[in-house]
Motif scaffolding. Structure first.
Motif, short mmCIF file in Angstrom:
data_model
loop_
_atom_site.label_atom_id
_atom_site.label_comp_id
_atom_site.label_asym_id
_atom_site.label_seq_id
_atom_site.Cartn_x
_atom_site.Cartn_y
_atom_site.Cartn_z
N ASP A 48 -72.76 -32.18 -61.59
CA ASP A 48 -72.10 -33.11 -60.68
C ASP A 48 -71.81 -34.42 -61.43
OD1 ASP A 48 -71.25 -34.79 -58.66
OD2 ASP A 48 -72.88 -34.30 -57.28
N PRO A 49 -70.55 -34.84 -61.52
CA PRO A 49 -70.25 -36.11 -62.20
C PRO A 49 -71.01 -37.30 -61.64
CG PRO A 49 -68.23 -34.87 -61.84
CD PRO A 49 -69.32 -34.15 -61.07
N GLN A 50 -71.42 -37.23 -60.36
CA GLN A 50 -72.21 -38.33 -59.78
C GLN A 50 -73.61 -38.38 -60.35
OE1 GLN A 50 -71.20 -38.90 -55.32
NE2 GLN A 50 -70.78 -36.74 -55.72
N ALA A 51 -74.10 -37.25 -60.87
CA ALA A 51 -75.35 -37.18 -61.65
C ALA A 51 -76.59 -37.63 -60.88
CB ALA A 51 -75.21 -37.99 -62.95
N SER A 52 -76.66 -37.31 -59.60
CA SER A 52 -77.84 -37.70 -58.81
C SER A 52 -79.10 -37.00 -59.31
CB SER A 52 -77.61 -37.37 -57.33
OG SER A 52 -76.53 -38.11 -56.82
N LEU A 53 -78.97 -35.74 -59.69
CA LEU A 53 -80.14 -35.01 -60.19
C LEU A 53 -80.65 -35.64 -61.47
CD1 LEU A 53 -81.89 -32.42 -59.72
CD2 LEU A 53 -80.38 -31.28 -61.34
N THR A 54 -79.75 -36.03 -62.34
CA THR A 54 -80.14 -36.70 -63.59
C THR A 54 -80.89 -38.00 -63.30
OG1 THR A 54 -78.22 -35.75 -64.72
CG2 THR A 54 -79.24 -37.68 -65.74
N THR A 55 -80.41 -38.74 -62.32
CA THR A 55 -81.06 -39.99 -61.93
C THR A 55 -82.47 -39.75 -61.43
OG1 THR A 55 -78.92 -40.96 -61.35
CG2 THR A 55 -80.88 -42.02 -60.43
N LEU A 56 -82.68 -38.67 -60.68
CA LEU A 56 -84.01 -38.36 -60.14
C LEU A 56 -85.02 -38.05 -61.24
CD1 LEU A 56 -83.04 -36.28 -56.99
CD2 LEU A 56 -84.36 -38.40 -57.00
N PHE A 57 -84.53 -37.71 -62.42
CA PHE A 57 -85.45 -37.47 -63.53
C PHE A 57 -85.66 -38.73 -64.37
CE2 PHE A 57 -84.63 -33.00 -62.61
CZ PHE A 57 -85.92 -32.49 -62.72
N GLY A 58 -85.23 -39.88 -63.85
CA GLY A 58 -85.56 -41.15 -64.48
C GLY A 58 -84.54 -41.67 -65.45
N TYR A 59 -83.38 -41.04 -65.52
CA TYR A 59 -82.33 -41.51 -66.42
C TYR A 59 -81.31 -42.36 -65.65
CZ TYR A 59 -84.10 -38.12 -69.79
OH TYR A 59 -84.90 -37.42 -70.66
N ALA A 60 -80.63 -43.22 -66.38
CA ALA A 60 -79.51 -43.99 -65.83
C ALA A 60 -78.24 -43.44 -66.48
CB ALA A 60 -79.68 -45.47 -66.11
N PRO A 61 -77.57 -42.49 -65.83
CA PRO A 61 -76.44 -41.81 -66.47
C PRO A 61 -75.36 -42.76 -66.97
CG PRO A 61 -77.05 -40.70 -64.43
CD PRO A 61 -77.83 -41.97 -64.48
N GLU A 62 -75.12 -43.84 -66.21
CA GLU A 62 -74.05 -44.76 -66.61
C GLU A 62 -74.44 -45.57 -67.84
OE1 GLU A 62 -76.70 -47.06 -63.78
OE2 GLU A 62 -75.95 -45.01 -64.00
N VAL A 63 -75.71 -45.49 -68.25
CA VAL A 63 -76.17 -46.19 -69.46
C VAL A 63 -76.58 -45.18 -70.54
CG1 VAL A 63 -77.89 -47.77 -70.43
CG2 VAL A 63 -76.94 -48.19 -68.15
N ASP A 64 -77.45 -44.24 -70.16
CA ASP A 64 -78.01 -43.30 -71.13
C ASP A 64 -76.99 -42.30 -71.64
OD1 ASP A 64 -80.53 -44.48 -70.87
OD2 ASP A 64 -81.07 -43.20 -69.17
N PHE A 65 -76.04 -41.90 -70.80
CA PHE A 65 -75.09 -40.85 -71.19
C PHE A 65 -73.65 -41.29 -70.91
CE2 PHE A 65 -78.97 -38.79 -69.42
CZ PHE A 65 -79.53 -38.43 -70.64
#
Length: 394
Positions: free
Chosen positions: A152-169
């Motif tokens: 999902d481009p919104q990356a909610s799952l990624t966020t729940l694992f402690g990452y900040a997609p708009e910064v980290d990736f």
């Protein structure tokens, strides 16, 4: 920040709003977590640990008394606390003397195929991410090796694992890099270890939207493998390392969702039990069938072990919801999961700090509220586990 009245450029305003929201979220996370910290999984009580291992607390104590397992951290009052890693070690010990192999280590055996599960629906807010992450956590706590793939481009799952997609990736590091048409990276290069023992993550992010934009041109150029096979092909590199792979799909029936379906062995369609959502799902199912016919004719594998409708945000005392659930059960019979996922303030409150109910301490909530939420999620996810075991012929 007060916006002035009058005409404005919508692109400028949206960018301002995005920057304001990103800063506010960063501030919120700094209050919740230390500035340089990654999330850490809490420790579990003896009762929780015994339940996850499938043994009694007295037997767990006896294992310590007989020195068959290592000692663990304890409180000042002498209460033992177990990490997820401790539980994995205990599983290994118990499995060595188990009368029936696979009693304590229930993952894949030689000859078993990896189980790939997609959580999807056309409608946003149906609980796809919530369902996927709770399933991943529960399975990992029960000893399964899990890979979460956030498409999902919104990356909610990624966020729940402690990452900040708009910064980290922001520029690289997402699943997009492994499935892009121009010089894709090996899948292993984008897999991230997570704070949650037993779970790895293939992150999502805004770059995934590029896959939707590039695919029509790739189809015209006949770039191989085609879009619907790219996820399945990429996963082949790492699938031997996992028992279960979970896709969190975007709330649209695009190329990414179809690619996930073509890589899956099982599908969970999440549905909130009200007639508007059911009507939306009806359209989603029809569109899915039509589009999947096309990719099937193009050579995609459409063989699945199971498909289930997962009732989400269910309120047992809501009469209209009861009627909708009864309607769905009558219509789809055993394809509707027995256990619904209850609507719970505990799950919502945990989400405020980007956590699941399995991450938070029971003491942080009213006990009845917490227990009700955990019992509901355990029933759902143990039903998922049974589907996995049945697919493996057990």
């Amino acid at each position: 920040m007060l916006k002035q009245a009058g005409s404005f450029n919508i692109n400028t305003r949206i960018r301002e709003n995005a920057e304001d929201l990103s800063a506010a979220l960063q501030s919120h996370m700094l209050k919740v977590f230390a500035p340089d910290a990654r999330k850490e999984l809490r420790l579990f009580s003896a009762g929780e640990t015994a339940d996850l291992l499938g043994i009694s607390t007295s037997f767990l104590r006896k294992l310590h008394f007989d020195e068959k397992i290592d000692d663990v951290q304890a409180t000042s009052g002498g209460r033992r606390l177990y990490s997820a890693s401790d539980m994995l070690k205990i599983r290994e010990t118990l499995e060595k003397t188990a009368k029936v192999k696979g009693t304590y280590q229930r993952g894949r055996k030689p000859g078993d195929k990896v189980q790939v599960l997609s959580f999807l629906n056309f409608k946003g807010g149906s609980g796809k991410t919530t369902s996927a992450v709770h399933t991943a956590h529960r399975l990992a706590l029960k000893g399964y090796r899990v890979l979460c793939v956030d498409i999902d481009p919104q990356a909610s799952l990624t966020t729940l694992f402690g990452y900040a997609p708009e910064v980290d990736f922001l520029d690289s590091g997402t699943i997009y890099d492994a499935i892009r048409y121009d010089d894709p990276l090996p899948f292993s290069q984008i897999v991230q270890k997570t704070f949650f023992t037993g779970i790895d993550l293939a992150p999502g992010g805004l770059l995934l939207q590029e896959f939707e934009h590039e695919t029509p041109q790739a189809l015209r150029a006949n770039i191989q493998p085609p879009f619907f096979a790219r996820l399945a092909t990429a996963l082949q590199e790492v699938e031997a390392d996992y028992d279960v792979i979970l896709f969190d799909c975007p709330p649209q029936l695009g190329y990414l969702t179809m690619a996930a379906l073509c890589a899956s062995t099982g599908v969970f369609i999440t549905i909130v039990p009200n007639m508007l959502d059911v009507a939306s799902m009806s359209q989603f199912l029809q569109m899915s069938a039509d589009l999947l016919d096309v990719v099937s004719d193009a050579g995609a594998n459409m063989e699945f072990d199971f498909m289930r409708f997962l009732i989400n945000r269910y309120e047992p005392n809501d009469g209209p919801q009861q009627q909708v659930v009864a309607f769905l059960r009558q219509l789809f019979e055993e394809e509707v999961m027995i256990a619904p996922m209850l609507k719970s303030t505990a799950i919502s409150d945990a989400g405020l700090t980007q956590q699941t109910i399995y991450e938070v301490e029971r003491a942080a909530f009213h006990r009845n509220t917490y227990d009700r939420a955990v019992d509901s999620l355990n029933l759902v996810n143990d039903e998922v586990e049974q589907l996995l075991q049945s697919a493996w012929g057990r």
